[in-house]
Write a protein that holds these residues in place. Structure first.
Motif, PDB file in Angstrom:
ATOM      1  N   GLN A   1       7.517   2.424  -8.354  1.00 27.86           N
ATOM      2  CA  GLN A   1       7.099   2.799  -6.997  1.00 27.86           C
ATOM      3  C   GLN A   1       5.619   3.123  -6.928  1.00 27.86           C
ATOM      4  O   GLN A   1       5.145   3.581  -5.897  1.00 27.86           O
ATOM      5  CB  GLN A   1       7.886   4.038  -6.537  1.00 27.86           C
ATOM      6  CG  GLN A   1       9.378   3.803  -6.421  1.00 27.86           C
ATOM      7  CD  GLN A   1      10.088   5.022  -5.863  1.00 27.86           C
ATOM      8  OE1 GLN A   1       9.695   6.154  -6.107  1.00 27.86           O
ATOM      9  NE2 GLN A   1      11.147   4.772  -5.103  1.00 27.86           N
ATOM     10  N   ASP A   2       4.890   2.923  -8.009  1.00 31.09           N
ATOM     11  CA  ASP A   2       3.521   3.427  -8.041  1.00 31.09           C
ATOM     12  C   ASP A   2       2.689   2.598  -9.004  1.00 31.09           C
ATOM     13  O   ASP A   2       2.577   2.913 -10.180  1.00 31.09           O
ATOM     14  CB  ASP A   2       3.556   4.907  -8.463  1.00 31.09           C
ATOM     15  CG  ASP A   2       2.199   5.581  -8.366  1.00 31.09           C
ATOM     16  OD1 ASP A   2       1.201   4.903  -8.059  1.00 31.09           O
ATOM     17  OD2 ASP A   2       2.147   6.803  -8.608  1.00 31.09           O
TER      18      ASP A   2
ATOM     19  N   TRP B   1       0.822  -1.226   0.000  1.00 34.65           N
ATOM     20  CA  TRP B   1       0.000   0.000   0.000  1.00 34.65           C
ATOM     21  C   TRP B   1       0.846   1.261   0.000  1.00 34.65           C
ATOM     22  O   TRP B   1       0.323   2.346  -0.294  1.00 34.65           O
ATOM     23  CB  TRP B   1      -0.938   0.008   1.212  1.00 34.65           C
ATOM     24  CG  TRP B   1      -1.968  -1.070   1.169  1.00 34.65           C
ATOM     25  CD1 TRP B   1      -1.976  -2.219   1.904  1.00 34.65           C
ATOM     26  CD2 TRP B   1      -3.133  -1.129   0.338  1.00 34.65           C
ATOM     27  NE1 TRP B   1      -3.083  -2.985   1.580  1.00 34.65           N
ATOM     28  CE2 TRP B   1      -3.808  -2.332   0.633  1.00 34.65           C
ATOM     29  CE3 TRP B   1      -3.683  -0.269  -0.627  1.00 34.65           C
ATOM     30  CZ2 TRP B   1      -4.988  -2.709  -0.003  1.00 34.65           C
ATOM     31  CZ3 TRP B   1      -4.862  -0.642  -1.252  1.00 34.65           C
ATOM     32  CH2 TRP B   1      -5.500  -1.848  -0.947  1.00 34.65           C
ATOM     33  N   THR B   2       2.134   1.176   0.338  1.00 35.46           N
ATOM     34  CA  THR B   2       2.965   2.390   0.249  1.00 35.46           C
ATOM     35  C   THR B   2       3.303   2.703  -1.209  1.00 35.46           C
ATOM     36  O   THR B   2       3.795   3.788  -1.513  1.00 35.46           O
ATOM     37  CB  THR B   2       4.282   2.254   1.035  1.00 35.46           C
ATOM     38  OG1 THR B   2       5.147   1.327   0.373  1.00 35.46           O
ATOM     39  CG2 THR B   2       4.036   1.805   2.461  1.00 35.46           C
ATOM     40  N   ARG B   3       3.077   1.734  -2.104  1.00 33.86           N
ATOM     41  CA  ARG B   3       3.344   1.973  -3.527  1.00 33.86           C
ATOM     42  C   ARG B   3       2.112   1.714  -4.394  1.00 33.86           C
ATOM     43  O   ARG B   3       2.234   1.480  -5.597  1.00 33.86           O
ATOM     44  CB  ARG B   3       4.522   1.099  -3.978  1.00 33.86           C
ATOM     45  CG  ARG B   3       5.835   1.481  -3.282  1.00 33.86           C
ATOM     46  CD  ARG B   3       7.010   0.695  -3.862  1.00 33.86           C
ATOM     47  NE  ARG B   3       6.907  -0.715  -3.537  1.00 33.86           N
ATOM     48  CZ  ARG B   3       7.460  -1.693  -4.250  1.00 33.86           C
ATOM     49  NH1 ARG B   3       8.142  -1.408  -5.349  1.00 33.86           N
ATOM     50  NH2 ARG B   3       7.324  -2.946  -3.873  1.00 33.86           N
ATOM     51  N   GLY B   4       0.957   1.751  -3.761  1.00 34.61           N
ATOM     52  CA  GLY B   4      -0.251   1.491  -4.531  1.00 34.61           C
ATOM     53  C   GLY B   4      -1.483   2.020  -3.827  1.00 34.61           C
ATOM     54  O   GLY B   4      -1.402   2.528  -2.706  1.00 34.61           O
ATOM     55  N   ARG B   5      -2.626   1.919  -4.491  1.00 32.75           N
ATOM     56  CA  ARG B   5      -3.898   2.295  -3.912  1.00 32.75           C
ATOM     57  C   ARG B   5      -4.994   1.605  -4.711  1.00 32.75           C
ATOM     58  O   ARG B   5      -4.750   1.090  -5.802  1.00 32.75           O
ATOM     59  CB  ARG B   5      -4.088   3.807  -3.895  1.00 32.75           C
ATOM     60  CG  ARG B   5      -3.912   4.476  -5.258  1.00 32.75           C
ATOM     61  CD  ARG B   5      -4.133   5.981  -5.174  1.00 32.75           C
ATOM     62  NE  ARG B   5      -5.543   6.268  -4.996  1.00 32.75           N
ATOM     63  CZ  ARG B   5      -6.041   7.067  -4.044  1.00 32.75           C
ATOM     64  NH1 ARG B   5      -5.234   7.680  -3.225  1.00 32.75           N
ATOM     65  NH2 ARG B   5      -7.334   7.257  -3.946  1.00 32.75           N
TER      66      ARG B   5
ATOM     67  N   ARG C   1      -1.098   1.163  -9.238  1.00 35.66           N
ATOM     68  CA  ARG C   1      -2.411   1.272  -8.604  1.00 35.66           C
ATOM     69  C   ARG C   1      -3.381   0.268  -9.220  1.00 35.66           C
ATOM     70  O   ARG C   1      -3.228  -0.101 -10.372  1.00 35.66           O
ATOM     71  CB  ARG C   1      -2.947   2.690  -8.791  1.00 35.66           C
ATOM     72  CG  ARG C   1      -1.949   3.726  -8.343  1.00 35.66           C
ATOM     73  CD  ARG C   1      -2.412   5.155  -8.574  1.00 35.66           C
ATOM     74  NE  ARG C   1      -1.325   6.091  -8.280  1.00 35.66           N
ATOM     75  CZ  ARG C   1      -1.421   7.415  -8.391  1.00 35.66           C
ATOM     76  NH1 ARG C   1      -2.566   7.953  -8.769  1.00 35.66           N
ATOM     77  NH2 ARG C   1      -0.388   8.188  -8.117  1.00 35.66           N
TER      78      ARG C   1
ATOM     79  N   PRO D   1       0.649   7.332  -3.846  1.00 36.35           N
ATOM     80  CA  PRO D   1       1.179   6.542  -2.729  1.00 36.35           C
ATOM     81  C   PRO D   1       2.462   7.189  -2.206  1.00 36.35           C
ATOM     82  O   PRO D   1       3.261   7.715  -2.977  1.00 36.35           O
ATOM     83  CB  PRO D   1       1.477   5.176  -3.365  1.00 36.35           C
ATOM     84  CG  PRO D   1       0.684   5.132  -4.623  1.00 36.35           C
ATOM     85  CD  PRO D   1       0.555   6.541  -5.093  1.00 36.35           C
ATOM     86  N   ARG D   2       2.651   7.111  -0.883  1.00 39.77           N
ATOM     87  CA  ARG D   2       3.758   7.870  -0.299  1.00 39.77           C
ATOM     88  C   ARG D   2       5.125   7.314  -0.690  1.00 39.77           C
ATOM     89  O   ARG D   2       6.130   8.021  -0.595  1.00 39.77           O
ATOM     90  CB  ARG D   2       3.607   7.937   1.216  1.00 39.77           C
ATOM     91  CG  ARG D   2       3.792   6.636   1.952  1.00 39.77           C
ATOM     92  CD  ARG D   2       3.787   6.853   3.469  1.00 39.77           C
ATOM     93  NE  ARG D   2       4.213   5.657   4.170  1.00 39.77           N
ATOM     94  CZ  ARG D   2       3.400   4.645   4.501  1.00 39.77           C
ATOM     95  NH1 ARG D   2       2.127   4.726   4.203  1.00 39.77           N
ATOM     96  NH2 ARG D   2       3.870   3.573   5.119  1.00 39.77           N
ATOM     97  N   GLY D   3       5.163   6.062  -1.150  1.00 39.28           N
ATOM     98  CA  GLY D   3       6.453   5.479  -1.534  1.00 39.28           C
ATOM     99  C   GLY D   3       6.905   5.859  -2.935  1.00 39.28           C
ATOM    100  O   GLY D   3       7.943   5.393  -3.405  1.00 39.28           O
ATOM    101  N   ALA D   4       6.152   6.719  -3.613  1.00 38.24           N
ATOM    102  CA  ALA D   4       6.445   6.997  -5.026  1.00 38.24           C
ATOM    103  C   ALA D   4       7.204   8.304  -5.235  1.00 38.24           C
ATOM    104  O   ALA D   4       7.312   8.774  -6.371  1.00 38.24           O
ATOM    105  CB  ALA D   4       5.142   7.005  -5.834  1.00 38.24           C
TER     106      ALA D   4
END
Lengths: 490, 490
Positions: free
Chosen positions: A233-234, A215-219, A236, B33-36
């Motif tokens: 890093q992203d 979840w820190t690199r997705g949603r 989703r 996302p905060r990791g991006a």
């Protein structure tokens, strides 16, 4: 700066811009205000023009010629950039623009035709799309096979003949299994009830977490069609909610987590290079399918899910874990590919694969397509197509020019079958973890053996190294016969 | 294709790409996302590089020279593109890159310094930023005034001397009003209680609708700092929630609706041209302020809001509409600009404006900045700065190189004052509508007289045509004295 460094620096920017374009697509499908469509179309067109200019930039040709790889990874980067450069350069700009314009138009006409359940207006525009795709294929094929040239975009190294042989070897056993299952005395109960959206979405998050989604690199967001978007890093995911059918939301979520986890699992050193993304559509689909089916629809995980869903929805109309396992894997006659179960899904693909090969080769005309579709469907599924929206009009792919895409879905299932056999042998306690709602050990094996490599290894070699043998339909067929034989008491 | 057509086609793409970059910024502050963060930094850098290349593309120079305008709008488009081209071309690429790198670094150091309430590590990096900005200003000024050269980015056509004269004319009356208000016997009651986030956001949407926000071309999300983002068909706003202070959320929302409405209110024919955006920061701020203050904090609208808030929060600690109006407009001593009321806000700006002019001219060194800030604050506000976070460290602007930006806030207030006088004269029944929670007639007047013109008219001419006279601080000061005189019984 060496030629390779120049090439890499240029490519980094191209990769960044391409990642931005993908993010815009996500925005459009999830959060964009509905009045912004024309503006977004112009923005996307500007990005596409720019990306096309970069992919065909003459400097690429010079750098590619002069570049000296220092490693296997360097060599593969050069190979992948060269492949895209060659392909992009072979398609005349005029044709690319015309295809973009026509498929955008055709998508609207298709949507209307499906809504009206009438293919009359759609078939002529599909024919125009087909003509342009044949022209594109001829430009790409450079004297070779037209269908293979298109397939190369989705499944590099694979050929139409190879897929045909693979599918021909699978069909008899799939058809037989389908008939046995549908004719069996023991039939699982269907889930029924009303399942509120908020609760479904809460469970979807729990399922995504169970499958290790970062979840820190997705949603997760809602969209009309579930998809995954982005990399590095992203990445989703989206899902959708049907309040009478929570499996739709939950298994779409797990499926998209498989796609996203592949992208997020790639060696971070490969980011902003052509190694930094899934290597083919088939391998991509193998990840989404093994998450969704071999792990997500297995007895162990469904046992855990039964408890979660019973709690969340204040009870279900299903008696126990075993009955629930059968319910999740219930096989029912139907016309729609995206609603198909594990037994029937590949038959839907084979139908489309054979028809689209015939369309591209010219053996089949679009004016005979509805008849060909309906005849083949009756033959393979034993039921007639009742209306065009349940037949040819159900999928958008051909309207938007995606010829050569369909078979990668079935190939993904075949690869998932092989990977599952190898994963189960290597991780014998996987079901214990899945029964606790933890796909971690399976995800870890897949990350190590498939995902982390990104584009480094060509698809065939990647799968052969991961499974320890050549690509074969046997593990998938054995798995399906074993699983559904038990559920249906065959 | 004429040279002007070529210029316009090239600019359309640049505008589209620049709009994409802004959308990425929105994404980063709301849903990313905060990791991006690293990935997004590289994506933004790729876009900035690309945009810089386009803004300094030598073909622009050729097209600009050969372009033949056919209309006033054409001529203004040429003028605006030429202005940006000249400015972008004057700043060496090396300096632009260095500034981008250093301000990104300085922003982090500033945030840490503010959190630690200690400017020691911040001042040296601020000094480096200042040196680079002076270098940039010298390149831009081409022999002219350094501060004016920086100001031109935010408020084209305005000069530091002109602003100084404007502010000098305002200060005595503002200082006197501030003293009278704070010393008055009658003091409004503060709002107190707990105001749940969900209810605040629901009311924020209602307020945005009351001010005519077009939800088909916008949306509202939460972010750390409220902002508006985007233009044409897609201008989104953000807000924030403090559960002890609902005015923060509601008036931030109305403020940002003012900014977004300006962008959305521009003649759609100007989209994807330099005419298709707000003409200056000052004019932009005039829109956000007149929505927020002259309309949103007026007696009529607060009467309507009192009922809405009383219902939503099950009663307030305020007796009636009149008391609530005073509460909304309560003036209290404080150190923080962003929390300041209408009476004190401009004094905060004047302090910063004088200090930053001295920094740019070299009359003030960064090592003396804290002392200079604190002395001036004591003089203008009658209270001492108690700690650096309540003084110099409260604003990010200088850390990121925004010298010349602050005065546009106060200029915006001045312009809002003038526009309000003209709007009230032209729309005598505006308060009747506002009392019903409908800012429509005011919004319509602003759209017709300000917003629809976009970048067509230079700021001064735009305001003069809208107000029927030269820019003057009198209407604002008259409005403030009248409004706060009544509330405080002066």
């Amino acid at each position: 700066m060496s030629a390779f460094d120049d090439l890499l620096a240029f490519q980094r920017q191209t990769e960044a811009l391409s990642s931005i374009a993908e993010r815009l697509g996500w925005d459009q499908e999830t959060v964009m205000p509905r009045g912004a469509t024309e503006q977004r179309a112009e923005e996307m067109a500007a990005m596409e023009t720019l990306l096309h200019e970069r992919r065909t930039d003459p400097r690429l040709g010079e750098w590619l010629e002069a570049a000296q790889p220092q490693s296997e990874a360097d060599a593969r980067i050069i190979e992948l950039i060269a492949r895209d450069f060659t392909r992009a350069s072979r398609v005349p700009a005029r044709l690319a623009t015309e295809l973009a314009r026509l498929t955008s138009l055709a998508q609207g006409i298709w949507a209307e035709a499906r809504a009206n359940d009438d293919p009359t207006d759609f078939l002529p525009v599909l024919d125009q799309v087909l003509m342009l795709k044949r022209e594109e294929a001829a430009a790409l094929a450079d004297g070779g096979d037209l269908y293979d040239a298109l397939l190369e975009d989705y499944e590099p190294g694979m050929t139409g003949a190879g897929l045909a042989a693979l599918f021909d070897a699978m069909r008899p056993r799939l058809v037989a299994l389908r008939e046995d299952v549908l004719g069996a005395e023991r039939q699982p109960q269907a889930l029924s009830g009303h399942f509120p959206q908020e609760t479904q979405l809460r469970l979807a998050r729990i399922c995504a977490t169970a499958f290790g989604y970062d979840w820190t690199r997705g949603r997760i967001d809602l969209a009309v069609h579930p998809f995954s978007s982005g990399r590095w890093q992203d990445s989703r995911i989206t899902t959708r909610v049907v309040e009478t059918d929570p499996f739709n939301c939950l298994y779409s979520t797990i499926h998209e987590v498989g796609h996203s986890s592949y992208e997020l699992g790639i060696d971070p050193d490969y980011a902003f290079t052509p190694l930094g993304r899934g290597v083919s559509m088939g391998v991509h689909e193998s990840q989404s399918r093994i998450y969704e089916n071999q792990m997500g629809r297995g007895r162990a995980f469904t046992g855990w899910l039964f408890k979660r869903m019973s709690d969340a929805f204040d009870g279900l109309n299903i008696a126990d874990e075993d009955a629930f396992y059968a319910t999740v894997n219930r096989v029912a006659p139907g016309h729609i590919r995206t609603e198909a179960d594990e037994v029937q899904y590949n038959l839907h693909i084979m139908l489309r694969f054979d028809l689209e090969r015939d369309l591209i080769s010219g053996r089949l005309d679009t004016e005979d397509l509805v008849e060909a579709w309906n005849a083949r469907f009756l033959k393979d599924f034993g039921i007639a197509v009742d209306r065009p929206a349940n037949g040819l009009l159900q999928d958008v792919h051909w309207a938007v020019g995606l010829f050569g895409y369909f078979p990668t879905y079935a190939l993904g299932n075949v690869l998932a079958g092989g990977l599952n056999a190898a994963m189960r042998a290597a991780v014998p306690d996987l079901d214990d973890a899945l029964a606790r709602g933890d796909a971690g050990p399976g995800v870890e094996w897949l990350r190590e053996n498939v995902q982390r490599h990104g584009g480094l290894l060509p698809p065939r070699r990647l799968i052969e190294e991961a499974t320890g043998g050549p690509i074969s339909p046997e593990p998938l067929l054995d798995y399906l016969e074993e699983k559904f034989g038990r559920i249906y008491g065959l």
